[in-house]
Design a protein around this motif. Sequence first.
Motif, PDB file in Angstrom:
ATOM      1  N   SER A  18       0.819  -1.201   0.000  1.00 39.74           N
ATOM      2  CA  SER A  18       0.000   0.000   0.000  1.00 39.74           C
ATOM      3  C   SER A  18       0.858   1.258   0.000  1.00 39.74           C
ATOM      4  CB  SER A  18      -0.932   0.012   1.218  1.00 39.74           C
ATOM      5  OG  SER A  18      -1.847  -1.057   1.143  1.00 39.74           O
ATOM      6  N   ARG A  19       1.982   1.217   0.697  1.00 40.00           N
ATOM      7  CA  ARG A  19       2.847   2.389   0.753  1.00 40.00           C
ATOM      8  C   ARG A  19       3.494   2.673  -0.591  1.00 40.00           C
ATOM      9  NH1 ARG A  19       4.195   0.407   6.034  1.00 40.00           N
ATOM     10  NH2 ARG A  19       5.944  -0.766   5.191  1.00 40.00           N
ATOM     11  N   GLN A  20       3.611   1.673  -1.457  1.00 35.91           N
ATOM     12  CA  GLN A  20       4.263   1.847  -2.742  1.00 35.91           C
ATOM     13  C   GLN A  20       3.321   2.403  -3.807  1.00 35.91           C
ATOM     14  OE1 GLN A  20       6.123  -1.821  -3.982  1.00 35.91           O
ATOM     15  NE2 GLN A  20       6.686  -2.335  -1.890  1.00 35.91           N
ATOM     16  N   ILE A  21       2.018   2.353  -3.572  1.00 35.77           N
ATOM     17  CA  ILE A  21       1.049   2.739  -4.586  1.00 35.77           C
ATOM     18  C   ILE A  21       1.069   4.245  -4.805  1.00 35.77           C
ATOM     19  CG2 ILE A  21      -1.414   2.841  -5.137  1.00 35.77           C
ATOM     20  CD1 ILE A  21      -1.711   0.197  -3.653  1.00 35.77           C
ATOM     21  N   TYR A  22       1.100   4.647  -6.053  1.00 41.33           N
ATOM     22  CA  TYR A  22       0.982   6.065  -6.383  1.00 41.33           C
ATOM     23  C   TYR A  22      -0.483   6.454  -6.272  1.00 41.33           C
ATOM     24  CZ  TYR A  22       1.056  10.414  -9.033  1.00 41.33           C
ATOM     25  OH  TYR A  22       0.900  11.714  -9.421  1.00 41.33           O
ATOM     26  N   HIS A  23      -0.770   7.394  -5.389  1.00 41.98           N
ATOM     27  CA  HIS A  23      -2.162   7.682  -5.061  1.00 41.98           C
ATOM     28  C   HIS A  23      -2.798   8.590  -6.101  1.00 41.98           C
ATOM     29  CE1 HIS A  23      -2.545   5.702  -1.141  1.00 41.98           C
ATOM     30  NE2 HIS A  23      -1.246   5.871  -1.109  1.00 41.98           N
ATOM     31  N   SER A  24      -3.237   8.000  -7.189  1.00 38.06           N
ATOM     32  CA  SER A  24      -3.923   8.759  -8.224  1.00 38.06           C
ATOM     33  C   SER A  24      -4.809   7.819  -9.031  1.00 38.06           C
ATOM     34  CB  SER A  24      -2.896   9.436  -9.148  1.00 38.06           C
ATOM     35  OG  SER A  24      -3.547  10.089 -10.209  1.00 38.06           O
ATOM     36  N   LEU A  25      -6.029   8.256  -9.276  1.00 43.36           N
ATOM     37  CA  LEU A  25      -6.943   7.517 -10.136  1.00 43.36           C
ATOM     38  C   LEU A  25      -7.544   8.487 -11.138  1.00 43.36           C
ATOM     39  CD1 LEU A  25      -8.690   5.058 -10.953  1.00 43.36           C
ATOM     40  CD2 LEU A  25     -10.321   5.766  -9.185  1.00 43.36           C
ATOM     41  N   SER A  26      -7.445   8.163 -12.411  1.00 39.54           N
ATOM     42  CA  SER A  26      -8.013   8.994 -13.463  1.00 39.54           C
ATOM     43  C   SER A  26      -8.939   8.147 -14.322  1.00 39.54           C
ATOM     44  CB  SER A  26      -6.912   9.604 -14.342  1.00 39.54           C
ATOM     45  OG  SER A  26      -6.119  10.508 -13.598  1.00 39.54           O
ATOM     46  N   ILE A  27     -10.134   8.670 -14.562  1.00 42.81           N
ATOM     47  CA  ILE A  27     -11.106   8.016 -15.422  1.00 42.81           C
ATOM     48  C   ILE A  27     -11.410   8.953 -16.585  1.00 42.81           C
ATOM     49  CG2 ILE A  27     -13.411   7.009 -15.596  1.00 42.81           C
ATOM     50  CD1 ILE A  27     -11.635   5.452 -13.723  1.00 42.81           C
ATOM     51  N   ASN A  28     -11.197   8.479 -17.799  1.00 41.12           N
ATOM     52  CA  ASN A  28     -11.488   9.245 -19.014  1.00 41.12           C
ATOM     53  C   ASN A  28     -12.635   8.572 -19.754  1.00 41.12           C
ATOM     54  OD1 ASN A  28      -9.051  10.901 -18.617  1.00 41.12           O
ATOM     55  ND2 ASN A  28      -7.952   9.046 -19.207  1.00 41.12           N
ATOM     56  N   ILE A  29     -13.662   9.350 -20.081  1.00 38.76           N
ATOM     57  CA  ILE A  29     -14.839   8.801 -20.762  1.00 38.76           C
ATOM     58  C   ILE A  29     -15.037   9.597 -22.046  1.00 38.76           C
ATOM     59  CG2 ILE A  29     -17.263   8.148 -20.506  1.00 38.76           C
ATOM     60  CD1 ILE A  29     -16.891   8.590 -17.468  1.00 38.76           C
ATOM     61  N   LYS A  30     -14.912   8.919 -23.187  1.00 42.88           N
ATOM     62  CA  LYS A  30     -14.937   9.602 -24.466  1.00 42.88           C
ATOM     63  C   LYS A  30     -15.989   8.996 -25.396  1.00 42.88           C
ATOM     64  CE  LYS A  30      -9.934  10.426 -24.184  1.00 42.88           C
ATOM     65  NZ  LYS A  30      -8.626  10.264 -24.866  1.00 42.88           N
ATOM     66  N   SER A  31     -16.768   9.859 -26.032  1.00 39.25           N
ATOM     67  CA  SER A  31     -17.741   9.428 -27.052  1.00 39.25           C
ATOM     68  C   SER A  31     -18.583   8.252 -26.566  1.00 39.25           C
ATOM     69  CB  SER A  31     -17.014   9.063 -28.354  1.00 39.25           C
ATOM     70  OG  SER A  31     -16.261  10.157 -28.824  1.00 39.25           O
ATOM     71  N   THR A  32     -19.029   8.335 -25.335  1.00 42.50           N
ATOM     72  CA  THR A  32     -19.774   7.255 -24.694  1.00 42.50           C
ATOM     73  C   THR A  32     -21.203   7.707 -24.412  1.00 42.50           C
ATOM     74  OG1 THR A  32     -17.868   6.098 -23.777  1.00 42.50           O
ATOM     75  CG2 THR A  32     -19.913   5.954 -22.512  1.00 42.50           C
ATOM     76  N   LYS A  33     -22.143   6.756 -24.459  1.00 43.41           N
ATOM     77  CA  LYS A  33     -23.555   7.071 -24.265  1.00 43.41           C
ATOM     78  C   LYS A  33     -24.077   6.441 -22.984  1.00 43.41           C
ATOM     79  CE  LYS A  33     -24.441   7.324 -29.247  1.00 43.41           C
ATOM     80  NZ  LYS A  33     -25.181   6.738 -30.393  1.00 43.41           N
ATOM     81  N   PHE A  34     -24.873   7.214 -22.251  1.00 48.24           N
ATOM     82  CA  PHE A  34     -25.581   6.732 -21.068  1.00 48.24           C
ATOM     83  C   PHE A  34     -27.072   6.818 -21.383  1.00 48.24           C
ATOM     84  CE2 PHE A  34     -21.459   8.071 -19.729  1.00 48.24           C
ATOM     85  CZ  PHE A  34     -21.095   7.227 -18.696  1.00 48.24           C
ATOM     86  N   LEU A  35     -27.710   5.670 -21.596  1.00 48.27           N
ATOM     87  CA  LEU A  35     -29.061   5.642 -22.144  1.00 48.27           C
ATOM     88  C   LEU A  35     -30.021   4.857 -21.259  1.00 48.27           C
ATOM     89  CD1 LEU A  35     -28.049   4.744 -25.831  1.00 48.27           C
ATOM     90  CD2 LEU A  35     -28.387   7.027 -24.872  1.00 48.27           C
TER      91      LEU A  35
END
Length: 257
Positions: A173-190
Amino acid sequence: ENSDAACIESINQMYEAEQSVVNIDEVRQYTLCPNKVYHIASNFDENEVPIDGDRPIIFARPNVHVKCGESGLSSNNCTLLGGLVHLGIFDEFHSGGVSAYNCEARGITFSGAASVNVLADFHGEATFVDCIFRDNSNRASIFAQVPYTGTLARRRRLRGIFSQKHKRSKEASRQIYHSLSINIKSTKFLNNILGSQSSSTGLITKTDANLRIENCMFSGNRDEGTKVRHFFDKLTNEEYTSDSTLLFIDDRRRPAI
């Protein structure tokens, strides 16, 4: 596309390949079969083997790419159906702190997940391109939070979808780089429905994660919960950093309560 000689017939094949992969520095490309429905399991036996369907897609190591058909287009009709969660960004294989960066899902349809379609509980970067989230009645389509802080019972239930041994050592856990990125492109929520349970949040919920939305369409989504929310149709381009929690419901956003 009607067929693909190299496509995988079961998500379990991808899981097994990732479980034994040696070189995580190279991109591993997995192709789902066009015009195929992958039924995702809701139940597992004592050995963590799925009983009633496939495992979810797992982004646990870097450089994992999954696409629908050779072209990676949503029109190829690769559907993940049912189960509790369709795709998990988890440290499933105890990678010793190596984040799940450069992961991508392209052209996949997510439908009918009972809890959330995408649950992100690990550090890294994942991109969704030309995907479709449709006809879900659940807590959220995408739930990104590092670390995930749901109730212990909920965490155990969701964790069981992936592995009963999903625990990180203090050293890892100490080694983990603390960053989370979510990219959503040309996606539909229907035509998604937020359920009446108090844990319902928004179509996209993020806490302590970077979120970028590009050219995405939200249409026909509604809420049947106790909170009053308004729904609109809109093509959305937004970028949000990790300084706040945001819940998305069509084109409306608000701070978490």
